[in-house]
Design an enzyme around this catalytic site. Structure first.
Site, mmCIF file in Angstrom:
data_model
loop_
_atom_site.group_PDB
_atom_site.id
_atom_site.type_symbol
_atom_site.label_atom_id
_atom_site.label_comp_id
_atom_site.label_asym_id
_atom_site.label_seq_id
_atom_site.Cartn_x
_atom_site.Cartn_y
_atom_site.Cartn_z
ATOM 1 N N SER A 1 0.728 -1.380 -0.066
ATOM 2 C CA SER A 1 0.012 -0.135 0.076
ATOM 3 C C SER A 1 1.005 1.341 0.030
ATOM 4 C CB SER A 1 -0.953 0.154 1.157
ATOM 5 O OG SER A 1 -1.728 -1.027 1.194
ATOM 6 N N GLY B 1 0.162 1.903 -7.692
ATOM 7 C CA GLY B 1 -0.798 2.048 -8.829
ATOM 8 C C GLY B 1 -0.984 3.465 -8.947
ATOM 9 N N LEU B 2 -0.911 4.623 -7.947
ATOM 10 C CA LEU B 2 -0.944 5.854 -8.044
ATOM 11 C C LEU B 2 0.201 6.371 -8.929
ATOM 12 C CD1 LEU B 2 -2.628 8.647 -7.667
ATOM 13 C CD2 LEU B 2 -1.440 8.492 -5.435
ATOM 14 N N ASP C 1 -6.715 -0.645 -9.116
ATOM 15 C CA ASP C 1 -5.778 0.230 -9.796
ATOM 16 C C ASP C 1 -5.986 0.584 -11.296
ATOM 17 O OD1 ASP C 1 -4.013 0.837 -7.722
ATOM 18 O OD2 ASP C 1 -3.105 -1.288 -7.921
ATOM 19 N N GLU D 1 2.571 -2.870 -13.622
ATOM 20 C CA GLU D 1 2.762 -2.758 -12.179
ATOM 21 C C GLU D 1 2.539 -4.187 -11.514
ATOM 22 O OE1 GLU D 1 0.334 -1.503 -8.275
ATOM 23 O OE2 GLU D 1 -0.563 -0.702 -9.998
ATOM 24 N N THR E 1 14.963 0.502 2.341
ATOM 25 C CA THR E 1 15.351 0.355 1.313
ATOM 26 C C THR E 1 16.488 -0.358 0.583
ATOM 27 O OG1 THR E 1 14.118 2.714 1.064
ATOM 28 C CG2 THR E 1 15.502 2.041 -0.799
ATOM 29 N N CYS F 1 -27.044 0.816 -9.804
ATOM 30 C CA CYS F 1 -27.112 -0.588 -9.568
ATOM 31 C C CYS F 1 -28.132 -1.052 -8.780
ATOM 32 C CB CYS F 1 -25.675 -1.494 -9.544
ATOM 33 S SG CYS F 1 -25.827 -3.192 -10.093
ATOM 34 N N GLY G 1 -28.944 0.320 -6.009
ATOM 35 C CA GLY G 1 -29.529 1.629 -5.732
ATOM 36 C C GLY G 1 -30.476 1.942 -6.715
ATOM 37 N N GLN H 1 -32.371 -0.444 -8.041
ATOM 38 C CA GLN H 1 -33.439 -1.478 -7.880
ATOM 39 C C GLN H 1 -34.021 -1.077 -6.527
ATOM 40 O OE1 GLN H 1 -31.099 -5.099 -7.751
ATOM 41 N NE2 GLN H 1 -30.448 -4.913 -10.079
ATOM 42 N N HIS I 1 -22.859 1.436 -13.916
ATOM 43 C CA HIS I 1 -22.011 2.215 -12.966
ATOM 44 C C HIS I 1 -21.331 3.309 -13.946
ATOM 45 C CE1 HIS I 1 -22.176 -0.980 -9.835
ATOM 46 N NE2 HIS I 1 -22.398 -1.723 -10.839
ATOM 47 N N GLU J 1 -19.745 5.853 -12.492
ATOM 48 C CA GLU J 1 -18.646 6.052 -11.934
ATOM 49 C C GLU J 1 -17.448 5.454 -12.579
ATOM 50 O OE1 GLU J 1 -19.863 2.426 -9.568
ATOM 51 O OE2 GLU J 1 -20.739 3.974 -10.709
#
Length: 547
Positions: free
Chosen positions: A14, A18-19, A71, A139, A190, A380, A382, A384, A519, A521
């Site tokens: 973490s 990905g970012l 990601d 990645e 490191t 979705c 929501g 229904q 979706h 988003e």
């Protein structure tokens, strides 16, 4: 042929691989290059589609129907490049492919081993589409030293040696912990992480070092010396107020220049960062704030609704407004009056989910929004729940519910306004599903077309009558209740091309009440907010002004 950038992580998980990958892809685009980003996950699940959101966060769905790691959502949001099925692979998929080939006899009776058969399968995956872009960013999930990641690292080692010199580099993310007692940043973790990489035949060209404190030059020089990289290839990565600061922050730190130097690209094209400067301007110079209640069932882990959180932020950017999303467990409303918690919100969003838990609370949230004139977006499940709420309280079907809940309990308890989807059209063929099919990959997945009703709210929002959005569900609103619901004001404003599957509903004579089966988003980006989210936040602003 593409140049390859492999992104790995060490010390702890973490760290933001990905970012960092997404931000680097955006910076290379800013310099005029084309990019594609990929994720290699060492877990043995074939894909994250059957994982609980508490295990792995949200499942990001591609246009071509792949269920992937979240990601890939970062990749799309930062680069605008639509991900494909071939941009996500897991150990489970790799081993499944190898075993399928073995059963077919493709290996001609040879003994199947991790080397070369598994590593060859990984390398074949890496080569897909390599002639389409300038840079391929790959990645690798997890951290160096994880036993399940070893086949991927070995495949990368082989791959880099098989390519012409200068076509592959390795970018490694590590952590520089700070010891408050001694007031020091410690570089030893490191060093050990890089040593672990070197022990399996890989050496980083660029080091990205996460730190909560400024990294002195002497520490960067020490890391460079002991990790065998140039000092200007040791890139500091500090905590940011917003993830959208990452491209500009990494550019200031020299990440994109270090990567191009590692490839020997000189002189490098100058970057055009206007897009990201505008994004930050909209974030930092918001002209107001709206509060949005997100009533869900996985609210303890925000990553479960990562794309929704980001799409709300994008909707705020489109309106130069700061969106304060507050996550409310839907089960709360099964114990208390929804009005007690929702009274002071400017808008309500009910996201997707699976299973019966929390659904009565979502229905109460939809009822509150409908009756009080509060902007509502149901996604979705929501959508229904909004249909079930209208069926119960407007049409009089007091026992309205979903087949999903009856199947879960093994008993018939509800009038099924929402039913298990057994057949639908995908492209030029019909897809058929049974209740007892395997769960993984058997839903209505990926991009589907919908036709919008002229004069409807969504027709105005989208600015057209034909749209394409991404789906992930196996239950649908039953069309047989359409006439009864529309007579009471719940309009079916979006339908599948064959007119059989409801895609969008909206409430007539309401400031803004929309439910969508898909979706939206998943397609929203900071520089291109999804129109539904942009208009949803606009409606929230308008409602707040009226109070």
């Amino acid at each position: 042929m593409a140049r390859y950038i492999f992104i790995t992580g060490g010390v702890v998980s973490s760290l933001g691989k990905g970012l960092a990958s997404a931000a680097l892809g955006a910076l290379l685009q800013a310099r005029g290059y084309t990019v594609r980003l990929r994720k290699l996950d060492p877990y043995l699940n074939v894909d994250p589609g059957t994982m609980s959101p508490f295990e792995h966060g949200e499942v990001f769905v591609t246009d071509d129907g792949a269920e992937t790691d979240l990601d890939l959502g970062h990749y799309e949001r930062f680069t605008g490049v639509s991900a494909r099925q071939t941009d996500s692979i897991s150990s489970g998929r790799i081993y499944s492919n190898v075993l399928e080939k073995e059963r077919r006899g493709d290996y001609l009776g040879k003994t199947i081993q991790v080397i070369p058969h598994v590593t060859n399968e990984i390398k074949d995956f890496l080569r897909i589409g390599e002639g389409e872009v300038d840079f391929m960013l790959c990645e690798i999930g997890g951290t160096v030293g994880d036993i399940e990641g070893l086949p991927f690292f070995e495949a990368i080692r082989q791959f880099t040696h098989e390519r012409p010199r200068g076509e592959c580099i390795l970018m490694h993310l590590t952590l520089l912990p700070y010891l408050a007692a001694s007031g020091e940043l410690k570089t030893k973790p490191t060093q050990h992480s890089v040593k672990e990489l070197q022990s399996i035949g890989l050496a980083p060209d660029v080091l990205v070092c996460r730190s909560e404190h400024p990294i002195p030059d002497r520490e960067r020089e020490k890391i460079a010396l002991f990790c065998n990289v140039r000092p200007d290839a040791v890139i500091p990565a500090y905590d940011l107020k917003s993830i959208y600061e990452a491209p500009l922050a990494y550019h200031r730190a020299g990440l994109d220049q270090a990567v191009l130097d590692a490839f020997g690209i000189s002189p490098a094209p100058r970057p055009n960062l206007d897009r990201w400067e505008d994004v930050i301007d909209r974030l930092e110079n918001a002209e107001g704030t709206v509060r949005v209640a997100v009533v869900g069932k996985y609210t303890q882990l925000e990553d479960a609704y990562k794309s929704i959180a980001e799409a709300l932020t994008h909707g705020g950017m489109a309106n130069r407004t700061r969106v304060k999303a507050e996550w409310i467990d839907a089960e709360t409303f099964e114990k208390e009056d929804a009005a007690n918690r929702l009274e002071d919100f400017d808008a309500i969003l009910v996201p997707g989910g699976f299973g019966e838990r929390g659904t009565e609370g979502k229905i109460k949230a939809a009822q509150f929004a409908r009756e009080r004139g509060v902007p509502y977006l149901g996604i979705c499940l929501g959508m229904q729940m909004a249909v079930i709420e209208s069926a119960r309280h407007l049409v009089g079907l007091t026992n309205a519910g979903s087949e999903e809940f009856d199947h879960e309990k093994g008993a018939k308890r509800f009038e099924p306004v929402v039913y298990h989807l057994k057949e639908w059209v995908q492209g030029n063929h019909k897809v058929r599903r049974k209740q007892d099919d395997d769960k993984g990959g058997t839903m209505r997945l990926g991009a589907y077309t919908a036709h919008l009703k002229e004069g409807s709210t969504v027709n105005r929002v989208y600015g057209g009558t034909v749209i394409e959005e991404r789906h992930r569900h196996r239950y649908e609103v039953d069309i047989k209740y359409r006439d009864q619901l529309e007579a009471k004001g719940l309009i079916f404003s979006g339908m599948s091309p064959d007119g059989k599957l409801p895609e969008i509903v909206e409430v007539a004579d309401h400031p803004w009440f929309i439910g969508v089966q898909f979706h939206p988003e998943l397609k929203s980006k900071p520089f291109a907010p999804h129109p539904l989210f942009a208009d949803f936040i606009r409606a929230a602003i308008d409602g707040a002004r009226l109070v």
